[in-house]
Design a protein around this motif. Structure first.
Motif, PDB file in Angstrom:
ATOM      1  N   SER A 156       9.484   6.310  -8.516  1.00  0.00           N
ATOM      2  CA  SER A 156       8.165   6.787  -8.928  1.00  0.00           C
ATOM      3  C   SER A 156       7.890   6.380 -10.374  1.00  0.00           C
ATOM      4  O   SER A 156       6.755   6.073 -10.740  1.00  0.00           O
ATOM      5  N   GLN A 157       8.938   6.329 -11.170  1.00  0.00           N
ATOM      6  CA  GLN A 157       8.770   5.884 -12.554  1.00  0.00           C
ATOM      7  C   GLN A 157       8.311   4.421 -12.594  1.00  0.00           C
ATOM      8  O   GLN A 157       7.366   4.072 -13.302  1.00  0.00           O
ATOM      9  N   ILE A 158       8.965   3.590 -11.786  1.00  0.00           N
ATOM     10  CA  ILE A 158       8.575   2.179 -11.735  1.00  0.00           C
ATOM     11  C   ILE A 158       7.137   2.050 -11.250  1.00  0.00           C
ATOM     12  O   ILE A 158       6.329   1.308 -11.806  1.00  0.00           O
ATOM     13  N   THR A 159       6.820   2.809 -10.184  1.00  0.00           N
ATOM     14  CA  THR A 159       5.468   2.733  -9.636  1.00  0.00           C
ATOM     15  C   THR A 159       4.426   3.092 -10.690  1.00  0.00           C
ATOM     16  O   THR A 159       3.401   2.423 -10.817  1.00  0.00           O
ATOM     17  N   ARG A 160       4.711   4.157 -11.439  1.00  0.00           N
ATOM     18  CA  ARG A 160       3.756   4.551 -12.483  1.00  0.00           C
ATOM     19  C   ARG A 160       3.533   3.424 -13.474  1.00  0.00           C
ATOM     20  O   ARG A 160       2.434   3.217 -13.967  1.00  0.00           O
ATOM     21  N   THR A 196       0.824  -1.200   0.000  1.00  0.00           N
ATOM     22  CA  THR A 196       0.000   0.000   0.000  1.00  0.00           C
ATOM     23  C   THR A 196       0.866   1.262   0.000  1.00  0.00           C
ATOM     24  O   THR A 196       0.357   2.357  -0.135  1.00  0.00           O
ATOM     25  N   ASN A 197       2.166   1.092   0.179  1.00  0.00           N
ATOM     26  CA  ASN A 197       3.089   2.230   0.132  1.00  0.00           C
ATOM     27  C   ASN A 197       4.253   1.899  -0.778  1.00  0.00           C
ATOM     28  O   ASN A 197       5.423   2.078  -0.430  1.00  0.00           O
ATOM     29  N   LEU A 198       3.891   1.410  -1.966  1.00  0.00           N
ATOM     30  CA  LEU A 198       4.897   0.825  -2.843  1.00  0.00           C
ATOM     31  C   LEU A 198       6.021   1.794  -3.207  1.00  0.00           C
ATOM     32  O   LEU A 198       7.202   1.463  -3.086  1.00  0.00           O
ATOM     33  N   GLU A 199       5.644   3.003  -3.597  1.00  0.00           N
ATOM     34  CA  GLU A 199       6.653   3.926  -4.111  1.00  0.00           C
ATOM     35  C   GLU A 199       7.735   4.221  -3.074  1.00  0.00           C
ATOM     36  O   GLU A 199       8.927   4.132  -3.349  1.00  0.00           O
TER      37      GLU A 199
END
Ligand SMILES: Nc1nc2c(ncn2[C@@H]2O[C@H](COP(=O)(O)OP(=O)(O)OP(=O)(O)O)[C@@H](O)[C@H]2O)c(=O)[nH]1
Ligand SMILES: [Mg+2]
Lengths: 82, 644
Positions: free
Chosen positions: B259-263, B95-98
């Protein structure tokens, strides 16, 4: 698009407003500590709510929820972001 | 044992991601879990036997970065680099991946085989978060496993994967790549390190040198100071391009990548109903209702402990009373039998007087902890805590301290500076723990009135606040600002709470019962030997003259240092009854409660203070608190003269 370019302290935002961090006016340690949490210039940040009196603020940033002390939140300079 | 059949794994990750839950499931041990970051403070090893393998599992404290800010971070990274575990299991809160990925990237920099465990997928689903696991696997080139640690779901998959990696025999890893300019500079620096023998990966050392990591600088300075000059020059170059210190530039780079990976892998469904826990969060952190709810919750907790404690204590009294009569009827009052009965009596008194108050305290605190409420208190109280020279996280230690000062003091490690840690720890020793609540509720609450008991708690809060103000004046230093991750509420897990309460109960019985038996027999022996008047007489200037208490309290207060509930338990054992009103007036009860609250931390707490802050500070705290409590209680007694 009125006055959204203006920079202000994070603490001056209304609850629920979104902003982008422009800079953090603090010592190196603080800037590094924030950077490790993913908070640097360019990071999007949203004020959720705050505690009574000049208490801490709850923000959403880097996809998670953080609580920042008032003094710290007033060192974060942001500009509004729609 | 066959060496090949041994595997070492380490559980690493940010705070509150479920590492200890995974650990407990795998090893069958009982690490403390709860919904706030910073519970695990010492690494713990456990063993698991699976498919003919002996697997050593290490649970580490949660850490946010792998730079050397805190001891935990240093220990964790040294362990991972030097002990070379076969696999590092990176526990990630889905739930807090980034934010978690920022840490994952640092872990991958250490060039070790990593398994990514996306934990709490149940909660992610509830939040409307879908994660593309396969894509993550592809991007980071590390195996990804989805789990729900609190229910054990997916955890054997981790071990299967570990064994697979071990059997393949390759220490395979993938290093994340940052922006071109930075990679260039990192490369130049790692090339210059080619000749040097280091226990660390070269690229990682290069990054740490650019970040001006203290430990790494120290190591390299001894080996080859020229490299540091080069790192400085290269760092300057980075600084010129980006306008920030190199360490910030690199941290920035990591968060961009995260953040790029998360997106790329996360989809959030925009429209969904608010869950009950989210609604509760709004109410409990609201600037007005939040404080109201806090008062209700804490007040309700004390009320419940008080009523439950009194009710069950009287129930037990009826039962135990009969036992005493039966004993006298069968054995009489001979010396040896009276010592044996003293032992039995002490244990019965412990069960009857202490347990009814201590148990409900633990249950409620565990529920609040597992739910995630404690962090809300930190948020609401931060402002007030600043007046005491510490910040909101100190409240976490206070609340834990309400149950027992020992974990309360240990939890002070969540405070960032040594100064804050010490102030918080000292204040925690003033927090009335559940053992003190035995005296407050079982004596004052029961025989003087409930409001007096509540008043004592409020009094304690005022004293703590005053002590905090005072120490913030004496121990000057930079005030640290609160930075805390706010965990989402989690529906408390019944099994976890039951098992934690059971553990606490077992510990209570294993530790308290022997102490109580020995003390009970000792006191009885002192009494039978006729030494009581001598000891009581020695202390009587304080107990009788200054505090106006019966002489017997002198010896009780001495034994109370072992465990504070002994003061009342031993009194009951000594009197052979719990009708305290026959020996103490209301005024004396309140005075005794005030002394017991503050006069000295119990031995277990003292030993924690000693271990964490050295014997000088521990001793100073003890002496200061003894003097303070005696003076305070004497004054209280004299003021009460006007009331009663
Ligand atoms: N719903 C849900 N809750 C979980 C899951 N895994 C862990 N929890 C809960 O999350 C909280 C934190 O778990 P811990 O195992 O204590 O976390 P930790 O990583 O050891 O925390 P620290 O030691 O403080 O760093 C506890 O309340 C657990 O019961 C999960 O998969 N689903
Ligand atoms: Mg843990």
């Amino acid at each position: 698009m009125t006055r959204t370019e203006e920079s202000r302290r994070l603490i001056d935002l209304e609850d629920g407003q979104k902003a982008i961090i422009i800079s953090i006016t603090g010592g190196k340690m603080l800037i590094k500590r924030m950077a490790d949490l993913g908070l640097t210039s360019g990071t999007e940040i949203k004020i959720l709510r705050r505690a009574l009196f000049s208490g801490p603020v709850q923000v959403e940033a880097v996809g998670s929820r953080l609580v920042l002390g008032w003094g710290l939140a007033s060192k974060i300079i942001v500009k509004l972001h729609e | 044992m066959n060496d090949e059949k041994k595997i070492n794994i380490v559980l690493a990750g940010q705070g509150n991601t479920g590492k200890s839950s995974v650990f407990n499931y795998l090893t069958g041990l009982h690490q403390h879990t709860g919904n706030w970051a910073g519970k695990t403070i010492e690494k713990l090893e456990g063993t698991l036997y699976y498919k003919n393998y002996t697997i050593d599992v290490l649970d580490l404290p949660g850490i946010y970065s792998l730079t050397t800010y805190s001891e935990e971070e240093l220990i964790s990274r040294e362990y991972i680099i030097k002990q070379k575990p076969d696999v590092v299991i990176n526990i990630i809160d889905s739930t807090n991946l980034e934010r978690n990925l920022i840490f994952t990237l640092q872990l991958l920099e250490l060039e070790c085989p990593v398994i990514l465990v996306l934990n709490m997928v149940d909660l992610a689903k509830k939040k409307g978060v879908t994660i593309d696991f396969l894509k993550l696997e592809k991007i980071l080139k590390a195996p990804v496993i989805a789990t729900v640690a609190s229910r054990g779901y997916g955890l054997t998959d981790i071990i299967d994967k570990v064994i697979e990696i071990k059997e393949e025999g390759t220490r395979d890893y993938h290093i994340p790549e940052y922006g071109k300019e930075i990679e260039n500079i990192i490369n130049q620096l790692s090339v210059s390190l080619k000749e040097t023998e280091l226990p660390y990966p070269k690229r990682w050392v290069a990054i740490k040198l650019l970040e001006k990591d203290k430990e790494t600088l120290k190591t390299i300075r001894q080996i080859n100071p020229q490299i540091i000059d080069l790192a400085d020059t290269l760092g300057k170059k980075l600084e010129d391009i980006h306008g920030h210190d190199p360490d910030v530039v690199i941290a920035d780079e990591r968060s961009h990548l995260a953040s790029q990976i998360t997106r790329e892998i996360v989809k959030i469904s925009p429209h969904r109903k608010m869950t009950l826990n989210e609604r509760l969060d709004l109410i409990t952190t609201h600037r007005f209702s939040g404080y109201l709810v806090m008062l209700l919750i804490l007040g309700g907790m004390f009320l419940f402990v008080f009523s439950f404690g009194n009710w069950s204590s009287s129930r037990l009294d009826l039962v135990f009373h009969k036992w005493h009569d039966r004993w006298i009827n069968s054995f009489g009052n001979a010396f040896i039998f009276s010592l044996v009965w003293a032992a039995i009596e002490s244990v019965l008194a412990l069960i009857q007087i202490a347990l009814p108050y201590i148990l409900p305290f633990y249950i409620i605190l565990y529920i609040l902890e597992d739910w995630g409420y404690i962090s809300r208190i930190s948020f609401l109280m931060d402002k007030l805590m600043h007046k005491m020279g510490i910040h909101g996280k100190g409240c976490i230690s206070f609340i834990i301290g309400l149950g027992c000062n020992v974990p309360g003091c240990l939890s002070c490690r969540i405070m960032e500076s040594r100064r804050e840690r010490f102030i918080t720890a000292v204040l925690v020793t003033l927090v009335p723990c559940s053992a003190v609540s035995v005296i407050v509720f079982g004596l004052v609450g029961k025989y003087v009135g409930m409001l007096w008991a509540f008043g004592l708690y409020i009094f304690a809060m005022i004293i703590i606040f005053a002590a905090g103000r005072l120490s913030s004046k004496f121990m000057v230093g930079e005030p640290v600002e609160l930075i805390m991750h706010m965990p989402d509420y989690k529906t408390p897990h019944l099994k976890t709470i039951v098992s934690q309460t059971w553990d606490a109960l077992k510990e209570f019985i294993y530790i308290a019962a022997p102490i109580v038996i020995i003390s009970g027999v000792l006191i009885q022996a002192i009494y039978l030997a006729g030494w009581m008047p001598a000891i009581s007489g020695f202390l009587s200037p304080v107990t009788e003259k200054w505090l106006g208490l019966p002489a017997i309290t002198g010896i009780l207060l001495i034994f109370g240092i072992l465990r504070k509930e002994l003061i009342l338990v031993m009194l009951a054992a000594y009197l052979g009854t719990t009708e305290f009103a026959t020996v103490l007036s209301p005024q004396q009860m309140i005075t005794l409660a005030v002394v017991s609250m503050f006069y000295v931390p119990c031995v277990a707490t003292i030993s924690v203070l000693w271990k964490e802050y050295g014997w000088k500070k521990a001793l100073a705290v003890c002496i200061a608190e003894i003097l303070f409590a005696i003076v305070l209680a004497g004054i209280v007694m004299r003021i009460l003269d006007f009331v009663f």
